[in-house]
Design a protein around this motif. Sequence first.
Motif, PDB file in Angstrom:
ATOM      1  N   GLU B 197      51.600  19.120   2.944  1.00 58.51           N
ATOM      2  CA  GLU B 197      50.210  18.728   3.199  1.00 58.51           C
ATOM      3  C   GLU B 197      50.003  18.517   4.691  1.00 58.51           C
ATOM      4  OE1 GLU B 197      49.705  15.205   0.852  1.00 58.51           O
ATOM      5  OE2 GLU B 197      49.622  16.328  -1.031  1.00 58.51           O
ATOM      6  N   ALA B 198      48.740  18.597   5.098  1.00 54.71           N
ATOM      7  CA  ALA B 198      48.426  18.378   6.505  1.00 54.71           C
ATOM      8  C   ALA B 198      47.241  17.421   6.630  1.00 54.71           C
ATOM      9  CB  ALA B 198      48.106  19.697   7.192  1.00 54.71           C
ATOM     10  N   VAL B 199      47.383  16.483   7.569  1.00 56.58           N
ATOM     11  CA  VAL B 199      46.278  15.577   7.896  1.00 56.58           C
ATOM     12  C   VAL B 199      45.889  15.871   9.331  1.00 56.58           C
ATOM     13  CG1 VAL B 199      45.558  13.177   8.162  1.00 56.58           C
ATOM     14  CG2 VAL B 199      47.211  13.777   6.374  1.00 56.58           C
ATOM     15  N   PHE B 200      44.665  16.327   9.542  1.00 53.35           N
ATOM     16  CA  PHE B 200      44.185  16.560  10.913  1.00 53.35           C
ATOM     17  C   PHE B 200      43.496  15.286  11.389  1.00 53.35           C
ATOM     18  CE2 PHE B 200      43.795  21.374  11.781  1.00 53.35           C
ATOM     19  CZ  PHE B 200      44.949  21.631  11.062  1.00 53.35           C
ATOM     20  N   ILE B 201      43.891  14.816  12.542  1.00 55.64           N
ATOM     21  CA  ILE B 201      43.271  13.606  13.082  1.00 55.64           C
ATOM     22  C   ILE B 201      42.649  13.930  14.443  1.00 55.64           C
ATOM     23  CG2 ILE B 201      45.489  12.758  14.033  1.00 55.64           C
ATOM     24  CD1 ILE B 201      44.532   9.901  13.353  1.00 55.64           C
ATOM     25  N   GLN B 202      41.446  13.441  14.634  1.00 57.42           N
ATOM     26  CA  GLN B 202      40.725  13.732  15.871  1.00 57.42           C
ATOM     27  C   GLN B 202      39.925  12.497  16.268  1.00 57.42           C
ATOM     28  OE1 GLN B 202      38.051  17.102  15.578  1.00 57.42           O
ATOM     29  NE2 GLN B 202      38.442  17.641  17.693  1.00 57.42           N
ATOM     30  N   ASN B 203      40.126  12.047  17.498  1.00 56.61           N
ATOM     31  CA  ASN B 203      39.440  10.847  17.999  1.00 56.61           C
ATOM     32  C   ASN B 203      39.578   9.658  17.049  1.00 56.61           C
ATOM     33  OD1 ASN B 203      38.530  12.299  20.263  1.00 56.61           O
ATOM     34  ND2 ASN B 203      36.790  13.071  19.072  1.00 56.61           N
ATOM     35  N   GLY B 204      40.763   9.538  16.466  1.00 57.70           N
ATOM     36  CA  GLY B 204      41.042   8.391  15.592  1.00 57.70           C
ATOM     37  C   GLY B 204      40.480   8.521  14.191  1.00 57.70           C
ATOM     38  N   ARG B 205      39.851   9.652  13.872  1.00 58.41           N
ATOM     39  CA  ARG B 205      39.275   9.832  12.532  1.00 58.41           C
ATOM     40  C   ARG B 205      39.967  10.992  11.813  1.00 58.41           C
ATOM     41  NH1 ARG B 205      33.298   8.249  12.075  1.00 58.41           N
ATOM     42  NH2 ARG B 205      33.124   6.618  13.645  1.00 58.41           N
ATOM     43  N   ILE B 206      39.973  10.942  10.501  1.00 53.07           N
ATOM     44  CA  ILE B 206      40.574  12.029   9.737  1.00 53.07           C
ATOM     45  C   ILE B 206      39.571  13.191   9.692  1.00 53.07           C
ATOM     46  CG2 ILE B 206      41.555  12.728   7.502  1.00 53.07           C
ATOM     47  CD1 ILE B 206      43.199  10.600   9.030  1.00 53.07           C
ATOM     48  N   ALA B 207      39.974  14.320  10.260  1.00 54.01           N
ATOM     49  CA  ALA B 207      39.087  15.481  10.294  1.00 54.01           C
ATOM     50  C   ALA B 207      39.311  16.363   9.067  1.00 54.01           C
ATOM     51  CB  ALA B 207      39.337  16.281  11.573  1.00 54.01           C
ATOM     52  N   LEU B 208      40.528  16.336   8.543  1.00 60.49           N
ATOM     53  CA  LEU B 208      40.844  17.199   7.399  1.00 60.49           C
ATOM     54  C   LEU B 208      42.112  16.680   6.728  1.00 60.49           C
ATOM     55  CD1 LEU B 208      40.550  20.066   5.900  1.00 60.49           C
ATOM     56  CD2 LEU B 208      42.098  20.928   7.636  1.00 60.49           C
ATOM     57  N   TYR B 209      42.114  16.674   5.395  1.00 61.39           N
ATOM     58  CA  TYR B 209      43.339  16.345   4.671  1.00 61.39           C
ATOM     59  C   TYR B 209      43.387  17.226   3.435  1.00 61.39           C
ATOM     60  CZ  TYR B 209      46.482  13.936   1.463  1.00 61.39           C
ATOM     61  OH  TYR B 209      47.476  13.662   0.572  1.00 61.39           O
ATOM     62  N   ASP B 210      44.406  18.067   3.380  1.00 60.43           N
ATOM     63  CA  ASP B 210      44.531  18.958   2.218  1.00 60.43           C
ATOM     64  C   ASP B 210      45.961  19.488   2.168  1.00 60.43           C
ATOM     65  OD1 ASP B 210      43.837  20.391   0.000  1.00 60.43           O
ATOM     66  OD2 ASP B 210      42.066  21.326   0.926  1.00 60.43           O
ATOM     67  N   SER B 211      46.261  20.197   1.067  1.00 65.08           N
ATOM     68  CA  SER B 211      47.597  20.817   1.011  1.00 65.08           C
ATOM     69  C   SER B 211      47.586  22.041   1.932  1.00 65.08           C
ATOM     70  CB  SER B 211      47.938  21.231  -0.418  1.00 65.08           C
ATOM     71  OG  SER B 211      47.211  22.390  -0.763  1.00 65.08           O
ATOM     72  N   VAL B 212      48.754  22.379   2.421  1.00 66.87           N
ATOM     73  CA  VAL B 212      48.860  23.501   3.361  1.00 66.87           C
ATOM     74  C   VAL B 212      48.414  24.799   2.678  1.00 66.87           C
ATOM     75  CG1 VAL B 212      50.541  24.892   4.656  1.00 66.87           C
ATOM     76  CG2 VAL B 212      50.606  22.392   4.802  1.00 66.87           C
ATOM     77  N   ASN B 213      48.774  24.960   1.398  1.00 62.73           N
ATOM     78  CA  ASN B 213      48.380  26.180   0.668  1.00 62.73           C
ATOM     79  C   ASN B 213      46.862  26.292   0.548  1.00 62.73           C
ATOM     80  OD1 ASN B 213      50.959  27.073   0.351  1.00 62.73           O
ATOM     81  ND2 ASN B 213      51.238  26.124  -1.682  1.00 62.73           N
ATOM     82  N   ILE B 215      44.642  24.999   2.498  1.00 62.96           N
ATOM     83  CA  ILE B 215      44.066  25.270   3.827  1.00 62.96           C
ATOM     84  C   ILE B 215      44.174  26.762   4.141  1.00 62.96           C
ATOM     85  CG2 ILE B 215      44.352  24.859   6.323  1.00 62.96           C
ATOM     86  CD1 ILE B 215      45.253  21.995   5.589  1.00 62.96           C
ATOM     87  N   ARG B 216      45.351  27.312   3.884  1.00 66.42           N
ATOM     88  CA  ARG B 216      45.550  28.749   4.178  1.00 66.42           C
ATOM     89  C   ARG B 216      44.595  29.617   3.356  1.00 66.42           C
ATOM     90  NH1 ARG B 216      51.785  28.285   3.672  1.00 66.42           N
ATOM     91  NH2 ARG B 216      52.408  27.668   5.766  1.00 66.42           N
ATOM     92  N   GLN B 217      44.506  29.274   2.042  1.00 66.49           N
ATOM     93  CA  GLN B 217      43.643  30.092   1.161  1.00 66.49           C
ATOM     94  C   GLN B 217      42.176  29.973   1.558  1.00 66.49           C
ATOM     95  OE1 GLN B 217      44.522  28.916  -2.849  1.00 66.49           O
ATOM     96  NE2 GLN B 217      46.496  29.970  -2.869  1.00 66.49           N
ATOM     97  N   ARG B 218      41.759  28.737   1.789  1.00 65.49           N
ATOM     98  CA  ARG B 218      40.342  28.500   2.064  1.00 65.49           C
ATOM     99  C   ARG B 218      39.910  29.089   3.404  1.00 65.49           C
ATOM    100  NH1 ARG B 218      40.194  23.135   1.550  1.00 65.49           N
ATOM    101  NH2 ARG B 218      40.359  22.835   3.797  1.00 65.49           N
ATOM    102  N   GLU B 219      40.783  28.857   4.401  1.00 63.45           N
ATOM    103  CA  GLU B 219      40.406  29.258   5.766  1.00 63.45           C
ATOM    104  C   GLU B 219      40.839  30.689   6.089  1.00 63.45           C
ATOM    105  OE1 GLU B 219      38.617  27.280   7.646  1.00 63.45           O
ATOM    106  OE2 GLU B 219      38.739  25.513   6.345  1.00 63.45           O
ATOM    107  N   GLY B 220      41.753  31.215   5.299  1.00 56.73           N
ATOM    108  CA  GLY B 220      42.245  32.576   5.554  1.00 56.73           C
ATOM    109  C   GLY B 220      43.055  32.684   6.826  1.00 56.73           C
ATOM    110  N   LYS B 221      43.667  31.612   7.219  1.00 57.07           N
ATOM    111  CA  LYS B 221      44.504  31.601   8.428  1.00 57.07           C
ATOM    112  C   LYS B 221      45.557  30.512   8.302  1.00 57.07           C
ATOM    113  CE  LYS B 221      40.642  30.900  10.578  1.00 57.07           C
ATOM    114  NZ  LYS B 221      39.490  30.610  11.411  1.00 57.07           N
ATOM    115  N   SER B 222      46.540  30.577   9.177  1.00 57.05           N
ATOM    116  CA  SER B 222      47.606  29.581   9.114  1.00 57.05           C
ATOM    117  C   SER B 222      47.085  28.233   9.629  1.00 57.05           C
ATOM    118  CB  SER B 222      48.791  30.030   9.958  1.00 57.05           C
ATOM    119  OG  SER B 222      48.451  29.964  11.324  1.00 57.05           O
TER     120      SER B 222
END
Lengths: 275, 234
Positions: B197-213, B215-222
């Motif tokens: 899983e990956a948690v993206f954090i930006q300026n102290g806030r959670i920008a994204l939290y999802d499983s890596v798979n 994220i790849r499927q949804r965004e079509g990129k690594s």
Amino acid sequence: MLVKLIKHEFYATWKVMLIFETVLLCLGVAGFLLMGALVGTVTGSNRPNNDSVISMLVTSSITWFVVYALSLFAVSIGTLVFLTVRYYRNLYANEGFLTFTLPVETRDILHAKMIVGYIWQISTFLLIGFSIFLTLSGVYWNLPMSARNEVTKELFDIFRDFREFPLPLFILHCLIIPLHSLMTIYFCISVGQLWYKHKIGGAVICYFALRFINKIIGSGVSIHNMITAINFEGNMSINRIFTRSFGFSLIYECVWLIAFYITIRYVNDHQINLG
Amino acid sequence: MDEIIRLIGLTKSYNGNHNAVDNVTLTLNSGRLIGLLGPNGSGKTTLIKMIAGILVPTSGSILVDGQPVGPRTKAIVSYLPDNTYLNDWMRVSEIINYFSDFYADFDVQRAYGMLAQLAINPDDKLKSMSKGTREKVQLILVMSRHARLYLLDEPIAAVDPAARDYILSTIISNVDEGSGVLLSTHLIGDIEHFLNEAVFIQNGRIALYDSVNNIRQREGKSVDQLFREVYRCW
């Protein structure tokens, strides 16, 4: 866990402290031998006839006493500085990342530091006393018999004059002083952590502010004790002054100790800020 | 999967005006290797320090394995900070004794085994070692625990690629089944294949939290490509 913390605290400090304690013992033994030899030479039957030799021996004795007193002072300061650095590094510098992630109560961390620090402070204090006793013994036992008897008589007279001296209060006071000086330093370092930056600077400011407050209160109370110790006939009772001043110091230091303890606990529990 | 970390409205502000972590609410499960991803200064280290218990939150609460941060959570959390925290006057064997004295889950055999693999002499003092070796010793100590949660703060930053491989393989091979790993980094490319899983954090806030798979499927990129787009500096 407290026992384990104490064990590791001893382990981390014993080597340096052993050096300090050995220096104190060596100073005492050197004082005993050197002062004994000097006093024996100056006052004994084989006393040199040449005045310049005697003057040189007297100068040597005074020089030794100065070096000796400075060495004792340096060791007692060295002990406090060492314990201070250990406290700061182990709690608030990089080592704090490990200390504060140990599965122990933060109060136990403080208790271990207090107990071990106090034991080292007391042992240094006792060894300084023993060292002075050894040096004075060297002087005493090398005096000619007549001079020794005179000194003994003087000592008894002094003890007789001070027979009302508040000894238990004095001993309690002596036991509190090392803990008070240790906790003052711990308190200042912990308060320094409340500064976002310049934490050491904050600790130094806190220390001098505390010294300033103590000086003002201490001077005021000393003057008050002197005035109120004069009885109705206008005579000043030395023992009354001692009793009052030791009694006050005890209460005063205990109040500070409680304040220091509560503040350090508060900082470690609620304001810990390792960066 | 059990819940291992729950953060509720977690905020940490410095000097009263700058929120390094800003109202973070997040639940992470055990048995996962979770990447805490964000650029420098995004609040990764602050977040990890609060979970480890060396930084007190300004507001909000943290539960680790259902418990508030304290001795009980510290007994099950193995924390690797982004700096060296060991006493450099100590020998490696003395530090191992120290860890085994305090942490019931510390595996002495595992620690000596990993030291032998790297040809590190347990009788050497830390101050005689290079910075890289000291960091490896620290990693060995942290990964020699059978912890419920590993908090690894930038374990692969500022090391050469060979050391990076060693560190990652040490982490992967020593985490017990069912334990959670929260690993902060900005070097996504090296760890993406290991992450669940990956948690993206930006300026102290959670920008994204999802499983890596996902994220790849949804965004079509690594995840690495997405990270570069989300955090691009121009």
